[in-house]
Design a protein around this motif. Structure first.
Motif, PDB file in Angstrom:
ATOM      1  N   LEU A 174       0.681  -1.042  -0.079  1.00 49.97           N
ATOM      2  CA  LEU A 174      -0.029   0.128   0.115  1.00 49.97           C
ATOM      3  C   LEU A 174       0.911   1.319   0.065  1.00 49.97           C
ATOM      4  O   LEU A 174       0.183   2.317  -0.434  1.00 49.97           O
ATOM      5  CB  LEU A 174      -1.010   0.231   1.255  1.00 49.97           C
ATOM      6  N   ARG A 177       2.736   1.507  -4.607  1.00 49.70           N
ATOM      7  CA  ARG A 177       1.883   0.596  -5.800  1.00 49.70           C
ATOM      8  C   ARG A 177       2.002   0.954  -7.056  1.00 49.70           C
ATOM      9  O   ARG A 177       1.395   0.928  -8.048  1.00 49.70           O
ATOM     10  CB  ARG A 177       0.587   1.522  -5.613  1.00 49.70           C
ATOM     11  N   GLU A 180       1.163  -1.343 -10.240  1.00 47.75           N
ATOM     12  CA  GLU A 180       0.031  -1.231 -10.579  1.00 47.75           C
ATOM     13  C   GLU A 180      -0.230  -0.256 -11.947  1.00 47.75           C
ATOM     14  O   GLU A 180      -0.960  -0.440 -12.707  1.00 47.75           O
ATOM     15  CB  GLU A 180      -1.043  -0.591  -9.753  1.00 47.75           C
ATOM     16  N   TYR A 245      -4.656  -7.419   0.913  1.00 50.95           N
ATOM     17  CA  TYR A 245      -4.533  -6.363  -0.166  1.00 50.95           C
ATOM     18  C   TYR A 245      -3.733  -6.662  -1.302  1.00 50.95           C
ATOM     19  O   TYR A 245      -4.031  -6.764  -2.412  1.00 50.95           O
ATOM     20  CB  TYR A 245      -4.119  -4.756   0.447  1.00 50.95           C
ATOM     21  N   GLN A 249      -4.567  -8.709  -5.612  1.00 54.11           N
ATOM     22  CA  GLN A 249      -4.698  -8.249  -6.931  1.00 54.11           C
ATOM     23  C   GLN A 249      -4.270  -9.204  -8.003  1.00 54.11           C
ATOM     24  O   GLN A 249      -3.508 -10.071  -7.472  1.00 54.11           O
ATOM     25  CB  GLN A 249      -3.286  -7.126  -6.816  1.00 54.11           C
ATOM     26  N   ILE A 282     -10.903  -2.162  -0.159  1.00 54.35           N
ATOM     27  CA  ILE A 282      -9.625  -2.056  -0.825  1.00 54.35           C
ATOM     28  C   ILE A 282      -9.761  -0.584  -1.363  1.00 54.35           C
ATOM     29  O   ILE A 282      -8.833   0.021  -1.154  1.00 54.35           O
ATOM     30  CB  ILE A 282      -9.888  -3.200  -2.210  1.00 54.35           C
ATOM     31  N   LEU A 283     -11.035   0.034  -1.507  1.00 52.32           N
ATOM     32  CA  LEU A 283     -11.117   1.175  -2.071  1.00 52.32           C
ATOM     33  C   LEU A 283     -10.735   2.233  -1.208  1.00 52.32           C
ATOM     34  O   LEU A 283     -10.270   3.286  -1.305  1.00 52.32           O
ATOM     35  CB  LEU A 283     -12.415   1.553  -2.461  1.00 52.32           C
ATOM     36  N   GLN A 286      -7.079   2.252  -0.910  1.00 52.82           N
ATOM     37  CA  GLN A 286      -6.494   2.896  -1.977  1.00 52.82           C
ATOM     38  C   GLN A 286      -6.347   4.452  -1.757  1.00 52.82           C
ATOM     39  O   GLN A 286      -5.598   5.305  -2.413  1.00 52.82           O
ATOM     40  CB  GLN A 286      -6.917   2.573  -3.186  1.00 52.82           C
ATOM     41  N   GLN A 287      -7.651   5.058  -1.103  1.00 51.65           N
ATOM     42  CA  GLN A 287      -7.925   6.554  -1.378  1.00 51.65           C
ATOM     43  C   GLN A 287      -7.027   7.477  -0.121  1.00 51.65           C
ATOM     44  O   GLN A 287      -7.355   8.536  -0.135  1.00 51.65           O
ATOM     45  CB  GLN A 287      -9.327   6.820  -0.977  1.00 51.65           C
ATOM     46  N   VAL A 291      -1.488   7.635  -5.384  1.00 49.78           N
ATOM     47  CA  VAL A 291      -0.605   6.556  -5.966  1.00 49.78           C
ATOM     48  C   VAL A 291       0.607   7.033  -6.310  1.00 49.78           C
ATOM     49  O   VAL A 291       0.838   7.975  -6.811  1.00 49.78           O
ATOM     50  CB  VAL A 291      -1.446   5.497  -6.809  1.00 49.78           C
TER      51      VAL A 291
END
Length: 298
Positions: A174, A177, A180, A245, A249, A282-283, A286-287, A291
């Motif tokens: 996290l 990232r 990604e 997490y 993926q 997850i969202l 990520q927020q 990133v």
């Protein structure tokens, strides 16, 4: 334990793997940790000739005596120790790789390595020469498959396009990232497995005192750790949450986790039976931070 096929190989590896760099100097203690991991379903053990001047391979080889057929051994090559022990130099040449594998086999006390990985790489390397060395070792039966350990997109693309790698090991969490952005989609399209290291970001995601990490300052790191803590549950603690997490993926085959104590082995194994993160969770994670992206080696 869940097991996943590693890329196009016939290796089916545990979704939690043992990062053996974390092992100490006591062979008996290391054997107890390795055996605890095997009892918990871990079958993939990752080491390198670089770690502890090769002694890491030696202690792993001792721990796995009598268990070779139960496990999958991965090692790495490319960092050549200087004779005086003052450091190492990058050496991806064919001649060196063909020589170094013999020493790794001797230290591991085995006649084959399941996954042999290039331990780094630059776009200026003699890539075709490196590939030819791995192909020769595969033909000789000294290795079953080969891959690379790299975070550089340009290097990853070169090997994905020009070789038969079955895996790429890369840092991902996290707090990092970057894969990604471009690497995950490329590797997924080509059917190449992803081995993740650094899933708990040196412990920063699971209770270590916050400090700067990549492009994030200590305050930003603390916010992510707090977000993990908020969604952790009694049956999915912070470590399991950080690992879930990563494991959820789609390109990721396994998370390679360093474990120094029996408790850390238990924590890592808990991720296997932990409830998965929901899409909303997850969202939410990520927020917390913007990133990060690759600035170099694109």
């Amino acid at each position: 334990m869940q097991y996943h096929q590693l890329g196009p190989s016939d290796l089916h590896i545990s979704e939690i793997a043992y990062g053996c760099m974390s092992l100490g100097n006591n062979d008996a203690d290391n054997a107890r940790l390795v055996h605890q991991a095997i009892a918990g379903g871990i079958n993939f053990f990752d080491t390198a000739d670089l770690y502890d001047h090769g002694r890491n391979e030696t202690t792993l080889g001792k721990a796995l005596q009598g268990k070779r057929k139960e496990v999958i051994i991965a090692s790495k090559v490319g960092n050549q120790w200087r004779e005086d022990g003052s450091g190492w130099d990058w050496n991806p040449r064919r001649e060196y790789i063909l020589t170094a594998v013999e020493e790794s086999l001797r230290r591991l006390n085995t006649d084959y390595i399941d996954l042999y990985q290039l331990h780094g790489g630059t776009i200026e390397d003699p890539t075709d020469e490196t590939i030819s060395a791995f192909e020769t070792l595969q033909q000789q039966g000294k290795i079953r498959y080969y891959g690379i350990s790299s975070i550089r997109p340009n290097v990853i693309r070169a090997f994905a396009d020009r070789s038969h790698i079955v895996s790429v090991m890369m840092q991902y969490s996290l707090l990092d990232r970057r894969p990604e952005e471009s690497c995950f989609s490329l590797l997924e399209q080509q059917g190449i497995g992803v081995l993740v290291r650094g899933a708990v970001a040196k412990g920063l995601l699971v209770g270590k005192i916050p400090e700067a990490y990549l492009n994030y300052d200590a305050a930003a790191v603390a916010r992510v750790a707090e977000a993990i803590q908020r969604i952790a549950t009694p049956d999915r603690g912070p470590a399991a949450t950080a690992l879930r997490y990563v494991l959820q993926q789609s390109p990721v085959t396994s998370a390679v986790v360093g474990m120094r104590t029996s408790g850390q082995v238990a924590d890592a194994l808990s991720a296997v039976t932990a409830p998965p993160l929901t899409p909303a969770e997850i969202l939410q994670l990520q927020q917390v931070l913007p990133v990060n992206k690759y600035d170099q080696h694109r």
